[in-house]
Scaffold this motif. Sequence first.
Motif, PDB file in Angstrom:
ATOM      1  N   HIS B 175      54.059  46.716  29.084  1.00  0.00           N
ATOM      2  CA  HIS B 175      54.060  45.251  29.022  1.00  0.00           C
ATOM      3  C   HIS B 175      53.021  44.711  30.005  1.00  0.00           C
ATOM      4  CE1 HIS B 175      58.333  45.742  27.625  1.00  0.00           C
ATOM      5  NE2 HIS B 175      58.373  46.660  28.555  1.00  0.00           N
ATOM      6  N   ILE B 176      52.332  43.657  29.584  1.00  0.00           N
ATOM      7  CA  ILE B 176      51.414  42.978  30.510  1.00  0.00           C
ATOM      8  C   ILE B 176      52.133  41.787  31.143  1.00  0.00           C
ATOM      9  CG2 ILE B 176      49.268  41.638  30.701  1.00  0.00           C
ATOM     10  CD1 ILE B 176      48.644  44.480  30.048  1.00  0.00           C
ATOM     11  N   LEU B 177      52.058  41.711  32.461  1.00  0.00           N
ATOM     12  CA  LEU B 177      52.580  40.537  33.156  1.00  0.00           C
ATOM     13  C   LEU B 177      51.383  39.857  33.820  1.00  0.00           C
ATOM     14  CD1 LEU B 177      55.241  39.044  34.029  1.00  0.00           C
ATOM     15  CD2 LEU B 177      55.100  40.346  36.151  1.00  0.00           C
ATOM     16  N   ILE B 178      51.065  38.670  33.348  1.00  0.00           N
ATOM     17  CA  ILE B 178      49.927  37.953  33.926  1.00  0.00           C
ATOM     18  C   ILE B 178      50.424  37.120  35.107  1.00  0.00           C
ATOM     19  CG2 ILE B 178      48.160  36.192  33.492  1.00  0.00           C
ATOM     20  CD1 ILE B 178      47.988  37.317  30.641  1.00  0.00           C
ATOM     21  N   THR B 179      49.828  37.355  36.267  1.00  0.00           N
ATOM     22  CA  THR B 179      50.259  36.622  37.449  1.00  0.00           C
ATOM     23  C   THR B 179      49.101  35.780  37.983  1.00  0.00           C
ATOM     24  OG1 THR B 179      49.687  38.501  38.849  1.00  0.00           O
ATOM     25  CG2 THR B 179      51.965  38.343  38.139  1.00  0.00           C
ATOM     26  N   ARG B 180      49.432  34.876  38.883  1.00  0.00           N
ATOM     27  CA  ARG B 180      48.447  33.990  39.519  1.00  0.00           C
ATOM     28  C   ARG B 180      47.655  33.218  38.457  1.00  0.00           C
ATOM     29  NH1 ARG B 180      46.485  36.502  45.043  1.00  0.00           N
ATOM     30  NH2 ARG B 180      46.730  34.304  45.454  1.00  0.00           N
ATOM     31  N   TYR B 181      48.350  32.813  37.424  1.00  0.00           N
ATOM     32  CA  TYR B 181      47.706  32.070  36.354  1.00  0.00           C
ATOM     33  C   TYR B 181      47.515  30.623  36.797  1.00  0.00           C
ATOM     34  CZ  TYR B 181      46.772  30.222  31.709  1.00  0.00           C
ATOM     35  OH  TYR B 181      46.199  29.618  30.637  1.00  0.00           O
ATOM     36  N   ASP B 182      46.264  30.199  36.833  1.00  0.00           N
ATOM     37  CA  ASP B 182      45.942  28.869  37.330  1.00  0.00           C
ATOM     38  C   ASP B 182      45.608  27.974  36.141  1.00  0.00           C
ATOM     39  OD1 ASP B 182      44.599  26.598  38.323  1.00  0.00           O
ATOM     40  OD2 ASP B 182      43.892  27.685  40.089  1.00  0.00           O
ATOM     41  N   THR B 183      46.535  27.081  35.861  1.00  0.00           N
ATOM     42  CA  THR B 183      46.413  26.256  34.660  1.00  0.00           C
ATOM     43  C   THR B 183      45.141  25.434  34.616  1.00  0.00           C
ATOM     44  OG1 THR B 183      48.729  25.918  35.134  1.00  0.00           O
ATOM     45  CG2 THR B 183      47.879  24.900  33.154  1.00  0.00           C
ATOM     46  N   SER B 184      44.800  24.820  35.755  1.00  0.00           N
ATOM     47  CA  SER B 184      43.651  23.922  35.717  1.00  0.00           C
ATOM     48  C   SER B 184      42.350  24.711  35.538  1.00  0.00           C
ATOM     49  CB  SER B 184      43.600  23.068  36.989  1.00  0.00           C
ATOM     50  OG  SER B 184      43.608  23.896  38.126  1.00  0.00           O
ATOM     51  N   ARG B 185      42.293  25.888  36.164  1.00  0.00           N
ATOM     52  CA  ARG B 185      41.081  26.693  35.991  1.00  0.00           C
ATOM     53  C   ARG B 185      40.986  27.237  34.572  1.00  0.00           C
ATOM     54  NH1 ARG B 185      40.348  31.178  40.079  1.00  0.00           N
ATOM     55  NH2 ARG B 185      38.347  31.261  39.040  1.00  0.00           N
ATOM     56  N   ALA B 186      42.122  27.574  33.988  1.00  0.00           N
ATOM     57  CA  ALA B 186      42.114  28.049  32.602  1.00  0.00           C
ATOM     58  C   ALA B 186      41.624  26.943  31.678  1.00  0.00           C
ATOM     59  CB  ALA B 186      43.505  28.501  32.204  1.00  0.00           C
ATOM     60  N   ALA B 187      42.068  25.712  31.962  1.00  0.00           N
ATOM     61  CA  ALA B 187      41.683  24.581  31.121  1.00  0.00           C
ATOM     62  C   ALA B 187      40.188  24.319  31.205  1.00  0.00           C
ATOM     63  CB  ALA B 187      42.468  23.337  31.542  1.00  0.00           C
ATOM     64  N   ARG B 188      39.592  24.633  32.334  1.00  0.00           N
ATOM     65  CA  ARG B 188      38.155  24.422  32.483  1.00  0.00           C
ATOM     66  C   ARG B 188      37.336  25.590  31.963  1.00  0.00           C
ATOM     67  NH1 ARG B 188      39.736  22.214  37.587  1.00  0.00           N
ATOM     68  NH2 ARG B 188      39.074  24.074  38.699  1.00  0.00           N
ATOM     69  N   GLY B 189      38.026  26.609  31.437  1.00  0.00           N
ATOM     70  CA  GLY B 189      37.307  27.744  30.879  1.00  0.00           C
ATOM     71  C   GLY B 189      36.718  28.642  31.946  1.00  0.00           C
ATOM     72  N   GLU B 190      37.261  28.548  33.168  1.00  0.00           N
ATOM     73  CA  GLU B 190      36.739  29.373  34.259  1.00  0.00           C
ATOM     74  C   GLU B 190      37.494  30.692  34.375  1.00  0.00           C
ATOM     75  OE1 GLU B 190      35.637  25.514  37.041  1.00  0.00           O
ATOM     76  OE2 GLU B 190      37.103  26.966  37.731  1.00  0.00           O
ATOM     77  N   MET B 191      38.625  30.774  33.667  1.00  0.00           N
ATOM     78  CA  MET B 191      39.472  31.944  33.806  1.00  0.00           C
ATOM     79  C   MET B 191      39.674  32.567  32.427  1.00  0.00           C
ATOM     80  SD  MET B 191      42.901  31.581  36.067  1.00  0.00           S
ATOM     81  CE  MET B 191      43.770  31.055  34.642  1.00  0.00           C
ATOM     82  N   LEU B 192      39.652  33.874  32.375  1.00  0.00           N
ATOM     83  CA  LEU B 192      39.914  34.553  31.106  1.00  0.00           C
ATOM     84  C   LEU B 192      41.192  33.988  30.503  1.00  0.00           C
ATOM     85  CD1 LEU B 192      39.241  38.236  32.086  1.00  0.00           C
ATOM     86  CD2 LEU B 192      38.225  37.086  30.140  1.00  0.00           C
TER      87      LEU B 192
END
Lengths: 94, 272
Positions: B175-192
């Motif tokens: 199972h993959i557990l994604i941690t330290r997921y930063d919503t705002s950075r994801a929204a800006r396309g800066e995070m996979l």
Amino acid sequence: MSMNLWRLLSGRSASAPVARERLQILLAHERGLRGQPDLLNILREEILAVVSRHVDLDPEKVVVRMDRGDNVSTLEVDIELPNGVEPRRLAVVV
Amino acid sequence: MAKVLVVTSGKGGVGKTTSTAALGAALAQLGEKVVVVDFDVGLRNLDLVMGAERRVVFDLINVVHGVAKLSQALIRDKRLDNLWLLPASQTRDKDALTDDGVGKVINELREKFDWILCDSPAGIERGATMAMRFADEAVIVTNPEVSSVRDSDRIIGMLDSKTVKAEKGEQIKKHILITRYDTSRAARGEMLNIDDILEILATPLLGIIPESQDVLKASNVGSPVTLNNAASAPAKAYTDAARRLMGESIAMVVPSERKGFMNRLLGRRAAA
């Protein structure tokens, strides 16, 4: 959608797609290598065995190196022979 | 039947120990009998995150070497009486872990617990291979970041070849557990993004843990986040993940920001 709008307003392009592409290429390569026996070490051991049948040599002085190019890859075998026995270096490039 | 679960990642600092503590506590809160085992010999920290650092007398290495009995080394949690900790040694090194010795300890734990969570050290050396060796399932902790995803891929390869299950030709459940997921950075396309990570790793998702102050606060006071602040976003995400481990099907929630307009402006300025 808000993501696109934000990108449009900020004028910045997203770096995540680049990350995704780099990872896909890298991992495809690394997965191909995985599970293969350690080719270089096997070559090194066997070359060492053959040469040391005829010449005394220091196993530390046998270097096997592989370089991957786009079209050709090279295998370089560098064996240093001790002075006094055979004062020359064997270098074979395949 | 007891399940042995390794929490692993390859890369350091992604949240293995935090996740082991939180998932262990969440499973215990759901009524399971759980032991969390620290395999990070020489650099133990699970005791600290669990708030049991001053109660360690014997450790995993002592039990492996027959110096102490398992019952002497197990530490019962003060908050949950069905949660236990088996600490790692702080003085020995990883070579003190032997295949046979660890196998015996795991078998003994299987008789006593529903869940055995093995907290793996970072890296791919002996400590990490011993932590995964006897696992039935694996949680691969991954940050949405290139180096972490690459290391996760490497660890998946090891899980599929170096575990007892894999050697018997069986599949280890991953199972993959994604941690330290930063919503705002994801929204800006800066995070996979999550779909990309899952596609690249070709492994199902167990949960998404948002980056949160609550995680740091919890480890500061030595309490798994699910115990320290059960209402917080990371605690909820860990509890959902624990339920999924138990076989429940729970809809995946991608953490989202709920910020007011002013906060957004301020948040952006801080991030810029």
